[in-house]
Design an enzyme around this catalytic site. Structure first.
Site, mmCIF file in Angstrom:
data_model
loop_
_atom_site.group_PDB
_atom_site.id
_atom_site.type_symbol
_atom_site.label_atom_id
_atom_site.label_comp_id
_atom_site.label_asym_id
_atom_site.label_seq_id
_atom_site.Cartn_x
_atom_site.Cartn_y
_atom_site.Cartn_z
ATOM 1 N N PRO A 1 0.797 -1.224 0.000
ATOM 2 C CA PRO A 1 0.000 0.000 0.000
ATOM 3 C C PRO A 1 0.831 1.275 0.000
ATOM 4 C CG PRO A 1 -0.069 -1.054 2.157
ATOM 5 C CD PRO A 1 0.616 -2.008 1.216
ATOM 6 N N ASN A 2 0.311 2.240 -0.717
ATOM 7 C CA ASN A 2 0.845 3.605 -0.825
ATOM 8 C C ASN A 2 2.126 3.712 -1.644
ATOM 9 O OD1 ASN A 2 -1.246 4.798 0.795
ATOM 10 N ND2 ASN A 2 -0.260 3.828 2.552
ATOM 11 N N ARG B 1 5.117 11.061 -2.286
ATOM 12 C CA ARG B 1 4.781 10.746 -0.887
ATOM 13 C C ARG B 1 6.012 10.885 -0.006
ATOM 14 N NH1 ARG B 1 4.431 4.801 1.553
ATOM 15 N NH2 ARG B 1 3.781 5.369 3.645
ATOM 16 N N TYR C 1 11.074 8.649 1.753
ATOM 17 C CA TYR C 1 11.063 7.592 0.737
ATOM 18 C C TYR C 1 11.842 7.914 -0.529
ATOM 19 C CZ TYR C 1 7.452 5.815 3.807
ATOM 20 O OH TYR C 1 6.774 5.355 4.902
ATOM 21 N N ASN D 1 7.891 -5.674 -0.712
ATOM 22 C CA ASN D 1 7.810 -4.516 0.170
ATOM 23 C C ASN D 1 6.332 -4.400 0.497
ATOM 24 O OD1 ASN D 1 7.620 -2.079 1.468
ATOM 25 N ND2 ASN D 1 8.899 -0.963 0.013
ATOM 26 N N ALA E 1 3.085 -0.712 4.941
ATOM 27 C CA ALA E 1 2.558 -0.736 6.309
ATOM 28 C C ALA E 1 2.046 -2.119 6.707
ATOM 29 C CB ALA E 1 1.450 0.301 6.462
ATOM 30 N N GLU F 1 12.383 -9.565 2.069
ATOM 31 C CA GLU F 1 11.623 -8.377 2.447
ATOM 32 C C GLU F 1 12.502 -7.152 2.215
ATOM 33 O OE1 GLU F 1 9.940 -6.394 6.596
ATOM 34 O OE2 GLU F 1 10.582 -8.480 6.607
ATOM 35 N N HIS G 1 12.638 -2.664 2.173
ATOM 36 C CA HIS G 1 12.043 -1.379 2.550
ATOM 37 C C HIS G 1 12.954 -0.265 2.070
ATOM 38 C CE1 HIS G 1 9.032 -3.279 5.017
ATOM 39 N NE2 HIS G 1 9.983 -4.057 5.480
ATOM 40 N N SER H 1 13.107 2.832 3.417
ATOM 41 C CA SER H 1 13.682 3.482 4.596
ATOM 42 C C SER H 1 14.165 2.414 5.574
ATOM 43 C CB SER H 1 12.639 4.381 5.268
ATOM 44 O OG SER H 1 11.574 3.607 5.800
ATOM 45 N N ARG I 1 12.934 4.457 12.566
ATOM 46 C CA ARG I 1 11.676 5.205 12.479
ATOM 47 C C ARG I 1 10.821 4.964 13.718
ATOM 48 N NH1 ARG I 1 9.003 4.697 6.964
ATOM 49 N NH2 ARG I 1 7.895 6.494 7.838
#
Length: 146
Positions: free
Chosen positions: A10-11, A18, A23, A74, A77, A98, A100, A102, A107
C-alpha cells in the site's frame, strides 16, 4: 529461467510525491525499471504487481505456486500489521526477501516489528530504491545456490 514475483504494498504507488524526505524521489515506475534492468543482467524474469489491498497481495502470493521461484516484497505498512501476508508466505513456502526503502528500525517504534521477517530468508532496508536491487540480487543468489 528463474521467475521472481515482486510485490509492492500500500501507498507505494505514490512514491516520488509521498514524503520524499523519507522515501526519496524515485517513482514506483523508476523502481520497476531498475528491477527490470537488474533482472535482465541477472538473467531472470520479474513479474511486478502493486496493490493497496491486503487480500490482493495474499492472492498474488498464493498464485506463485508453480509459476515463481522467489518473492521480493515490500509490504509497506502491512509489514507491521498483516498476519495474513505472513501466513501466505509461509503457506507457499517459496523463498522471500523483504525490502524497505527506509530503515524501519530508525523510524517510529511501531515500524520496528515485521511479521514478514520471520518467514523471509532476509531483509534489506534503508537504501532507498537500491534496497530493491540489492534484494533481487540476494534472492537470485540464494536461489542459484539452493
Amino acid at each position: 529461467m528463474l521467475n521472481i514475483l515482486v510485490l509492492h504494498g500500500p501507498n507505494l504507488n505514490l512514491l516520488g510525491q509521498r514524503e520524499p524526505g523519507v522515501y526519496g524521489s524515485a517513482t514506483l515506475n523508476d523502481i520497476n525499471k531498475l528491477l527490470e534492468r537488474e533482472a535482465q543482467a541477472l538473467q531472470v524474469k520479474v513479474s511486478i504487481q502493486q496493490s493497496n489491498h491486503e487480500g490482493v497481495l495474499v492472492d498474488a502470493i498464493h498464485s506463485m505456486l508453480g509459476q515463481h521461484q522467489g518473492l521480493l516484497i515490500n509490504a509497506g505498512a502491512y509489514t507491521h500489521t498483516s498476519v495474513a501476508i505472513r501466513d501466505a508466505i509461509a503457506a507457499v513456502n517459496i523463498p522471500a526477501v523483504e525490502v524497505h526503502l527506509s530503515n524501519i528500525y530508525r523510524r517510529e517504534a511501531f515500524r520496528h516489528h515485521s511479521f514478514i521477517a520471520a518467514v523471509a530468508i532476509g531483509q534489506i532496508s534503508g537504501f532507498g530504491s537500491q534496497s530493491y536491487r540489492l534484494g533481487l540480487q540476494a534472492l537470485v543468489s540464494y536461489l542459484m545456490e539452493n
